[in-house]
Design a protein around this motif. Structure first.
Motif, PDB file in Angstrom:
ATOM      1  N   SER A 138       0.865  -1.171   0.000  1.00 37.55           N
ATOM      2  CA  SER A 138       0.000   0.000   0.000  1.00 37.55           C
ATOM      3  C   SER A 138       0.914   1.237   0.000  1.00 37.55           C
ATOM      4  O   SER A 138       1.814   1.334  -0.829  1.00 37.55           O
ATOM      5  N   HIS A 157      -5.914   3.249   0.452  1.00 37.28           N
ATOM      6  CA  HIS A 157      -6.704   2.930   1.644  1.00 37.28           C
ATOM      7  C   HIS A 157      -7.427   1.598   1.464  1.00 37.28           C
ATOM      8  O   HIS A 157      -7.490   0.768   2.387  1.00 37.28           O
ATOM      9  N   ALA A 158      -7.990   1.388   0.282  1.00 37.41           N
ATOM     10  CA  ALA A 158      -8.755   0.167   0.025  1.00 37.41           C
ATOM     11  C   ALA A 158      -7.878  -1.072   0.090  1.00 37.41           C
ATOM     12  O   ALA A 158      -8.354  -2.162   0.458  1.00 37.41           O
ATOM     13  N   GLY A 161      -8.036  -2.527   3.467  1.00 36.78           N
ATOM     14  CA  GLY A 161      -9.253  -3.307   3.664  1.00 36.78           C
ATOM     15  C   GLY A 161      -9.161  -4.660   2.996  1.00 36.78           C
ATOM     16  O   GLY A 161      -9.601  -5.681   3.565  1.00 36.78           O
ATOM     17  N   THR A 163      -6.427  -6.345   2.460  1.00 35.40           N
ATOM     18  CA  THR A 163      -5.495  -7.120   3.282  1.00 35.40           C
ATOM     19  C   THR A 163      -6.203  -7.747   4.474  1.00 35.40           C
ATOM     20  O   THR A 163      -6.046  -8.949   4.766  1.00 35.40           O
ATOM     21  N   LYS A 164      -6.996  -6.960   5.166  1.00 29.96           N
ATOM     22  CA  LYS A 164      -7.668  -7.467   6.361  1.00 29.96           C
ATOM     23  C   LYS A 164      -8.731  -8.510   6.007  1.00 29.96           C
ATOM     24  O   LYS A 164      -8.907  -9.498   6.739  1.00 29.96           O
ATOM     25  N   SER A 165      -9.428  -8.313   4.900  1.00 28.71           N
ATOM     26  CA  SER A 165     -10.419  -9.301   4.473  1.00 28.71           C
ATOM     27  C   SER A 165      -9.754 -10.625   4.140  1.00 28.71           C
ATOM     28  O   SER A 165     -10.231 -11.703   4.529  1.00 28.71           O
TER      29      SER A 165
END
Length: 267
Positions: A138, A157-158, A161, A163-165
């Motif tokens: 990122s 930023h996305a 998200g 990565t966490k998903s």
């Protein structure tokens, strides 16, 4: 250099220049095989030739599933496996929201976000076979906004998200996914931005780098090899307990309280 990654194989998007090329050199130095992907064959080939038999090249677009499948196929044909992904492909997304038309918006999301999504999605079956590791590159722009880069900031930023998903959904299958947020790194893309800044301020490129890092604790941009060392750590078993993490490598920029900077320059 240790051989923490001996016998493992990595896919690296955006592997012909900057952070991607440095990551390829570092991972090969740590014993891995690498398959480099990018839209332009020439820089990929130059990097691979210096790495010898440990590197293969697939010219293609990381936003296109067919091209990513060719990349995975090349890794399996050459090395027999895929264990790691460095989702590094990206590019500019310049302009404020009002200045960004539909085509520019779509392009920014494609090159910075969709490229990572498609690459990791297509690699997941292989990664799940033996427990794989992914680093999503990122940016500090994935945590903070810069002026007139709405598309870039939104996409970066996305990526966090995404990565966490991925970490949540695939951790029980042995797949680790972490995001890396570099600050200013001395790359060809950053050089272009420094040259543009320098032209408006009457500076040299080095003076522009000095200007943008003036208020960071280390007072300098990172070098690609320094970012590559963080990537190698995150991919290795030394980071075995880390997934869904957001790792910042920004010369300390995120540690600075911007509203108090004025108090530091009283002389």
């Amino acid at each position: 250099m240790t051989k923490r990654l001996a016998g493992r194989v990595a896919l690296i998007t955006g592997g012909g220049t900057g952070i991607g090329a440095a990551a390829a050199r570092r991972l090969v130095g740590e014993g891995a095989g690498v398959v480099l992907c990018g839209r332009r064959a020439e820089p990929l080939t130059a990097v691979a030739e210096a790495l010898g038999d440990a590197a293969a090249v697939v010219a293609g677009d990381a936003t296109q599933a067919a091209d990513v499948r060719r990349m995975i196929g090349a890794a399996v044909d050459r090395f027999g496996r895929v264990d790691m992904v460095v989702a590094n492909a990206g590019g500019h997304g310049l302009g404020t929201v009002a200045d960004t038309d539909d085509a520019a918006w779509a392009q920014s999301l494609d090159i910075n976000l969709t490229s990572a999504f498609v690459t990791v999605r297509e690699a997941l079956p292989r990664l799940c076979e033996g427990g794989g590791s992914v680093v999503v590159v990122s940016s500090l722009a994935g945590l903070f906004s810069g002026p007139a880069v709405a598309g870039y900031v939104t996409a970066k930023h996305a990526l966090i998200g995404l990565t966490k998903s991925l970490a949540r959904d695939y951790g029980r299958q042995g797949v680790r996914v972490n995001a890396l947020c570099p600050g200013w790194v001395r790359t060809a893309m950053a050089d272009e931005q420094m040259d543009a800044l320098a032209a408006t301020r009457g500076l040299t490129r080095e003076q522009a780098y000095d200007l943008v890092t003036t208020d960071t604790p280390l007072g300098r941009p990172a070098e690609p090899d320094e970012i590559a060392s963080v990537i190698a750590f995150l991919l290795s078993d030394d980071a075995a307990a880390m997934t869904g993490s957001v790792v910042v490598a920004d010369s300390g920029a995120a540690a600075v309280d911007l509203p108090t900077i004025a108090f530091a320059h009283t002389d």
